[in-house]
Enzyme design. Structure first.
Site, PDB file in Angstrom:
ATOM      1  N   SER A 235       0.794  -1.223   0.000  1.00 12.91           N
ATOM      2  CA  SER A 235       0.000   0.000   0.000  1.00 12.91           C
ATOM      3  C   SER A 235       0.826   1.273   0.000  1.00 12.91           C
ATOM      4  CB  SER A 235      -0.940   0.013   1.210  1.00 12.91           C
ATOM      5  OG  SER A 235      -0.205  -0.020   2.422  1.00 12.91           O
ATOM      6  N   HIS A 263      -5.336  -4.136  -1.117  1.00  8.60           N
ATOM      7  CA  HIS A 263      -5.116  -3.183  -2.200  1.00  8.60           C
ATOM      8  C   HIS A 263      -5.035  -3.888  -3.547  1.00  8.60           C
ATOM      9  CE1 HIS A 263      -4.571   0.403   0.337  1.00  8.60           C
ATOM     10  NE2 HIS A 263      -4.072  -0.448   1.209  1.00  8.60           N
ATOM     11  N   LYS A 294     -12.457  -1.020   1.067  1.00  6.40           N
ATOM     12  CA  LYS A 294     -11.772  -0.254   0.025  1.00  6.40           C
ATOM     13  C   LYS A 294     -12.564  -0.360  -1.282  1.00  6.40           C
ATOM     14  CE  LYS A 294      -7.231  -0.210   2.203  1.00  6.40           C
ATOM     15  NZ  LYS A 294      -7.693  -0.586   3.538  1.00  6.40           N
TER      16      LYS A 294
END
Length: 448
Positions: A235, A263, A294
């Site tokens: 990240s 991610h 996310k």
């Protein structure tokens, strides 16, 4: 005499009374904390929180009038460093472009995702007031876990309040003093903390260094079970783990592979399943931890997916699962709809590549150093913490919301502004961001 002393203690009198001692300790603590906070300010690594007064998305409205701070009211309350109090008098552009959220697919404000949350809230309530095994499991929890497993093509899945909790809960439950865990040195803090909790033998290999990993695997052969743990996408640096090589070494040395896909889930790989799909090793990765907070709706929640016996064990022994409230129904509804949209079409996920390439190529041409490769996390490397902070503030004055990252979030001397591309950014948004970076970079000497 005893009764007099007792009265003084109860009233707080006397030098040795509990109240006096407590007051002294509290004062000492306050002085120490204020000194530490002043050191953070002096080092230029103070992290302020900007207050958003709108939905998460590519365009934002910030509360107050300060350049990324709390406005005049926040200044009066001392909610940001004294040196930034002047920010409350600055005015912001009318339209703020957001380039620092993990809203990769733009689903945080998608109307169908919001509608699903409202429907779940109305049908199942605000929350369960319980942990899962007592009276906190609803049908929507089981449905979402089944959907996650199907999406990742795994046997089963288990929900957590966050992926931080998923990482905190897996290593301790799975590994014993007879086992070994081998961790990339730049793994996320939640992986590091989770590994600290377990009693396994711990090895740390150099970042994405396969020679060092192989040496560590050779040394770990004396242990019963070996687990290689890595972020799929890192990240802070925007680079992707060499999963093919990791899986080859794991097969050679009879080890298991664990990846954190926070991610990557939703947008890496042809169908957005993550780095294991991107690199063609879905059948070689044993355990996946990831987030719902996310790309998959952006609300909250995390999960582990993998072999059913492992998931069953986590339901029995994983402490964050056993001792945390169930995921709220509205959050479950958001994530479930986000997965539906993703599995219905890969168009959103595939749109990310061109947008990411546009930003990276234009910034590189302008003279900036961008870490990582082919990932929507695009760290603009600056080195100096103060430079990163002042450039981020100046970017906001130009209507671009980005954040400077410095120690302890990243190593000393590696300060950066981390830009994150979203599927809902237009080409015009990206070009405007690059233009602002170029202007600010020249102003502060980051560019010639």
């Amino acid at each position: 005499m005893w009764r007099g002393a007792a009265v003084r203690v109860l009233r707080g009198g006397g030098a040795g009374s509990p109240r006096t001692a407590s007051g002294t300790a509290a004062a000492q603590l306050r002085r120490r904390l204020e000194s530490e906070l002043e050191d953070i300010r002096g080092a230029g690594t103070w992290k302020s929180e900007r207050v958003i007064a709108s939905r998460q998305g590519p365009h934002l409205r910030l509360a107050g009038g300060g350049a990324g701070e709390y406005g005049a009211a926040g200044s009066a309350l001392g909610l940001f460093p004294r040196r930034d109090a002047r920010a409350s008098s600055l005015s912001l552009p009318a339209g703020i472009l957001n380039f620092c959220a993990n809203n990769y697919l733009g689903l945080s404000s998608h109307p169908e995702v919001i509608r699903a949350a409202v429907e779940a809230l109305e049908k199942f309530g605000a929350g369960l007031s319980s942990v899962r095994f007592i009276c906190g499991t609803q049908s929507i929890h089981k449905d979402l876990e089944e959907k996650i497993a199907r999406f990742h093509q795994r046997e089963d899945a288990i929900l957590y309040a966050s992926c931080f909790d998923a990482n905190a809960g897996i290593f301790e439950a799975l590994l014993t003093p007879e086992d070994a865990v081998l961790s990339d040195e730049l793994n996320h803090a939640s992986i590091i903390d989770g590994i600290r909790l377990c009693k396994a033998n711990k090895y740390r290999y150099k970042h994405m260094d396969m020679q060092d990993l192989e040496a560590k695997l050779q040394d770990a052969q004396k242990h019963r079970l070996r687990l290689v743990a890595t972020d799929g996408a890192f990240s802070m640096d925007g680079d992707i783990a060499p999963l093919r090589e990791i899986c080859q070494l794991a097969q050679k040395y009879d080890a298991l592979v664990f990846i954190d896909e926070c991610h990557a889930t939703g947008f890496l790989g042809p169908n957005g399943r993550g780095t294991d799909e991107l690199l063609g090793v879905m059948d070689k990765v044993t355990i996946i931890n990831s987030t719902l907070g996310k790309a998959l709706g952006g609300a909250a929640g995390g999960y582990t997916t993998g072999p059913k016996p492992l998931i069953d064990l986590l339901r029995q022994r994983s402490r964050p699962y056993l001792f945390s409230n169930s995921l709220p129904p509205a959050v479950v509804g958001c994530a479930s709809k986000a997965l539906d949209l993703l599995m219905e079409s890969n168009a959103i996920a595939q749109s990310m590549a061109a947008k990411t390439q546009r930003f990276r190529s234009k910034m590189t041409a302008a003279g900036f150093s961008i870490s990582g490769k082919d990932h929507p996390i695009c760290p603009v490397m600056l080195g100096d913490a103060r430079l990163a902070a002042v450039m981020a503030e100046d970017m906001l004055n130009r209507g671009i919301y980005v954040i400077g990252f410095s120690y302890p979030v990243v190593p000393k001397g590696k300060a950066r502004i981390r830009v994150q591309i979203s599927a809902v950014h237009s080409d015009e948004d990206i070009d405007r961001c690059v233009e602002a970076f170029t202007e600010v970079g020249r102003k502060h000497g980051a560019l010639p």
